[in-house]
Design an enzyme around this catalytic site. Structure first.
Site, PDB file in Angstrom:
ATOM      1  N   LYS A 189       0.863  -1.179   0.000  1.00 34.14           N
ATOM      2  CA  LYS A 189       0.000   0.000   0.000  1.00 34.14           C
ATOM      3  C   LYS A 189       0.895   1.224   0.000  1.00 34.14           C
ATOM      4  O   LYS A 189       1.685   1.422   0.925  1.00 34.14           O
ATOM      5  CB  LYS A 189      -0.901  -0.016   1.232  1.00 34.14           C
ATOM      6  CG  LYS A 189      -1.755   1.235   1.335  1.00 34.14           C
ATOM      7  CD  LYS A 189      -2.772   1.138   2.429  1.00 34.14           C
ATOM      8  CE  LYS A 189      -3.595   2.400   2.497  1.00 34.14           C
ATOM      9  NZ  LYS A 189      -4.598   2.344   3.548  1.00 34.14           N
ATOM     10  N   ARG A 209     -10.706   9.962   1.672  1.00 31.94           N
ATOM     11  CA  ARG A 209     -10.585  10.689   2.944  1.00 31.94           C
ATOM     12  C   ARG A 209     -11.689  11.742   3.066  1.00 31.94           C
ATOM     13  O   ARG A 209     -12.141  12.031   4.173  1.00 31.94           O
ATOM     14  CB  ARG A 209      -9.185  11.299   3.075  1.00 31.94           C
ATOM     15  CG  ARG A 209      -8.110  10.213   3.190  1.00 31.94           C
ATOM     16  CD  ARG A 209      -6.694  10.772   3.261  1.00 31.94           C
ATOM     17  NE  ARG A 209      -5.706   9.705   3.173  1.00 31.94           N
ATOM     18  CZ  ARG A 209      -4.395   9.906   3.015  1.00 31.94           C
ATOM     19  NH1 ARG A 209      -3.916  11.141   2.933  1.00 31.94           N
ATOM     20  NH2 ARG A 209      -3.571   8.878   2.939  1.00 31.94           N
ATOM     21  N   LYS A 253      -2.084  -1.493  -3.879  1.00 27.24           N
ATOM     22  CA  LYS A 253      -2.958  -0.321  -3.795  1.00 27.24           C
ATOM     23  C   LYS A 253      -2.139   0.943  -3.859  1.00 27.24           C
ATOM     24  O   LYS A 253      -1.164   1.023  -3.113  1.00 27.24           O
ATOM     25  CB  LYS A 253      -3.720  -0.393  -2.473  1.00 27.24           C
ATOM     26  CG  LYS A 253      -4.579   0.806  -2.179  1.00 27.24           C
ATOM     27  CD  LYS A 253      -5.192   0.668  -0.815  1.00 27.24           C
ATOM     28  CE  LYS A 253      -6.012   1.898  -0.522  1.00 27.24           C
ATOM     29  NZ  LYS A 253      -6.536   1.896   0.804  1.00 27.24           N
ATOM     30  N   SER A 264     -10.101   5.536  -4.843  1.00 26.31           N
ATOM     31  CA  SER A 264     -11.055   6.631  -5.012  1.00 26.31           C
ATOM     32  C   SER A 264     -10.596   7.670  -6.039  1.00 26.31           C
ATOM     33  O   SER A 264     -11.387   8.127  -6.863  1.00 26.31           O
ATOM     34  CB  SER A 264     -11.306   7.297  -3.661  1.00 26.31           C
ATOM     35  OG  SER A 264     -10.090   7.765  -3.095  1.00 26.31           O
ATOM     36  N   TYR A 315     -14.800   1.059  -7.122  1.00 30.62           N
ATOM     37  CA  TYR A 315     -16.050   1.816  -7.016  1.00 30.62           C
ATOM     38  C   TYR A 315     -16.856   1.722  -8.305  1.00 30.62           C
ATOM     39  O   TYR A 315     -17.993   2.159  -8.355  1.00 30.62           O
ATOM     40  CB  TYR A 315     -15.742   3.280  -6.674  1.00 30.62           C
ATOM     41  CG  TYR A 315     -14.942   3.394  -5.387  1.00 30.62           C
ATOM     42  CD1 TYR A 315     -15.574   3.319  -4.147  1.00 30.62           C
ATOM     43  CD2 TYR A 315     -13.545   3.496  -5.404  1.00 30.62           C
ATOM     44  CE1 TYR A 315     -14.848   3.365  -2.967  1.00 30.62           C
ATOM     45  CE2 TYR A 315     -12.806   3.543  -4.241  1.00 30.62           C
ATOM     46  CZ  TYR A 315     -13.465   3.468  -3.023  1.00 30.62           C
ATOM     47  OH  TYR A 315     -12.733   3.503  -1.860  1.00 30.62           O
TER      48      TYR A 315
HETATM   49  C1  PBG Z   1      -6.812   3.742   5.285  1.00 31.19           C
HETATM   50  C2  PBG Z   1      -7.402   3.499   3.951  1.00 31.19           C
HETATM   51  C3  PBG Z   1      -7.308   4.373   2.857  1.00 31.19           C
HETATM   52  C4  PBG Z   1      -8.012   3.790   1.820  1.00 31.19           C
HETATM   53  C5  PBG Z   1      -8.530   2.587   2.285  1.00 31.19           C
HETATM   54  N1  PBG Z   1      -8.132   2.414   3.599  1.00 31.19           N
HETATM   55  C6  PBG Z   1      -6.722   5.706   2.704  1.00 31.19           C
HETATM   56  C7  PBG Z   1      -5.537   6.110   3.449  1.00 31.19           C
HETATM   57  O1  PBG Z   1      -4.586   5.328   3.614  1.00 31.19           O
HETATM   58  O2  PBG Z   1      -5.536   7.242   3.890  1.00 31.19           O
HETATM   59  C8  PBG Z   1      -8.135   4.437   0.472  1.00 31.19           C
HETATM   60  C9  PBG Z   1      -9.082   3.853  -0.489  1.00 31.19           C
HETATM   61  C10 PBG Z   1      -9.382   4.739  -1.631  1.00 31.19           C
HETATM   62  O3  PBG Z   1      -8.769   5.804  -1.850  1.00 31.19           O
HETATM   63  O4  PBG Z   1     -10.298   4.361  -2.370  1.00 31.19           O
HETATM   64  N2  PBG Z   1      -6.707   2.692   6.147  1.00 31.19           N
END
Ligand code: PBG
Length: 323
Positions: A194, A204, A247, A273, A312
């Site tokens: 990630k 967020r 991710k 997202s 999504y």
């Molecule tokens: C945090 C988390 C995030 C996403 C899923 N879980 C964002 C972050 O690390 O701040 C992002 C998913 C997305 O952007 O669709 N645990």
């Protein structure tokens, strides 16, 4: 000319006979946002077509998705600021929004698959995935919170838990806790690689979960690195993960391919997202043809080696397939 590659492109039927990659709604996991309250369905400004649902609205939404063939969901909670604290206590409250929703969804739809999120940020007053002390994210102390959260989710009926926090050692730690409490059948989909990405912005917004100070670069990975993903993946395999995840997806197609080539676990990719938002925004302005762009992006993720895609677009894709 003996070889004419265009012969294999000459009609839709021939093209589909030779297609190397196919998309199916069965490959897709649909992330879905929850909010407190009743009769609420609030669109996320930066994610057109994506809503935050109160529990009473979530159940019919899941039913509609099931009719479209979507079987697997990844719920995320938007928690009221007043319930957030330093230790994300609300994350393992049996009467809290998330645990109650998991219980209710599994009661109503026992056969669907729920991939639940294990990370502190939606419940953290600091907006971080771990406990913050003097600006530092504490690793081992955070594991204890994650353990409580995972256990509460397993008790509520989670099929797969998805640690998205990037703390060291969390997969093994969670595997142990689950096994000790009789949940050896609950799977782990690890957010293995990630990255610290700018593409999480709209998520967020949806959860109001941005860090209050600092960034996530001491735990999420540096976009410059590929080999580091192999280190994380080897550890996740050793620690008992059932699925590994990359991710975001699009800026990291090479990492998807790398992990799929080197490891034997199924690879999932999170089409995040920001990747959704940029296609939707361009399509709304008439700058891109949205459906074509969606299909091409989803294909690219699968072609790179992802077996599963968290996206999504799952509902848009399923509706497109039905027409
Ligand atoms: C945090 C988390 C995030 C996403 C899923 N879980 C964002 C972050 O690390 O701040 C992002 C998913 C997305 O952007 O669709 N645990």
């Amino acid at each position: 000319m003996l070889r004419r590659p265009r012969r294999n492109r000459k009609s839709p039927i021939i093209r589909s006979m030779v297609a190397e990659t196919n998309l199916s709604v069965k490959d897709m996991i649909f992330p879905i946002f929850l909010i407190e309250g009743n009769n609420k369905q609030v669109e996320v400004d930066s994610m057109p077509g994506i809503f935050r649902f109160s529990l009473d609205k979530l159940l019919p939404e899941i039913e509609a998705c099931l009719k479209l063939g979507i079987t697997t969901f990844a719920p995320f909670p938007a928690i009221d600021e007043s319930k957030k604290d330093k230790f994300a206590t609300e994350s393992h409250n049996p009467d809290g929004l998330y645990i109650k929703a998991i219980t209710a969804v599994k009661k109503e739809f026992p056969d669907i698959c729920l991939v639940t999120d294990v990370a502190m940020d939606p419940y953290s007053s600091d907006g971080h995935d771990g406990i913050v002390e003097n600006g530092e994210i504490l690793n081992d102390e955070t594991l204890e919170v994650l353990g409580k959260m995972a256990l509460a989710q397993a008790q509520a009926g989670a099929d797969i838990i998805g640690p998205s926090d990037m703390m060291d050692g969390r997969v093994g730690y969670l595997r142990n806790i689950l096994d000790e409490h009789g949940y050896s059948g609950v799977s782990i989909m690890s957010y293995t690689a990630k990255y610290a990405s700018a593409f999480y912005g709209p998520f967020r917004d949806a959860l109001d979960s941005a860090p209050k100070a600092g960034d996530k670069k001491t735990y999420q990975m540096d976009p410059a690195n590929q080999k580091e993903a192999l280190i994380e993946a080897d550890l996740d395999v050793e620690e008992g993960a059932d699925f590994i995840m990359v991710k975001p997806a699009l800026a990291y197609l090479d990492v998807i391919k790398l992990l799929n080539d080197h490891l034997n676990l199924p690879v999932a990719a999170y089409n995040v997202s920001g990747e959704y938002a940029m296609i939707k925004a361009a399509a709304q302005r008439g700058w891109l043809e949205g459906t074509g762009a969606m299909l091409e992006v989803l294909l690219s993720i699968k072609r790179a080696g992802a077996k599963l895609i968290l996206t999504y677009f799952a509902k848009d894709f399923a509706m497109h397939q039905q027409v």
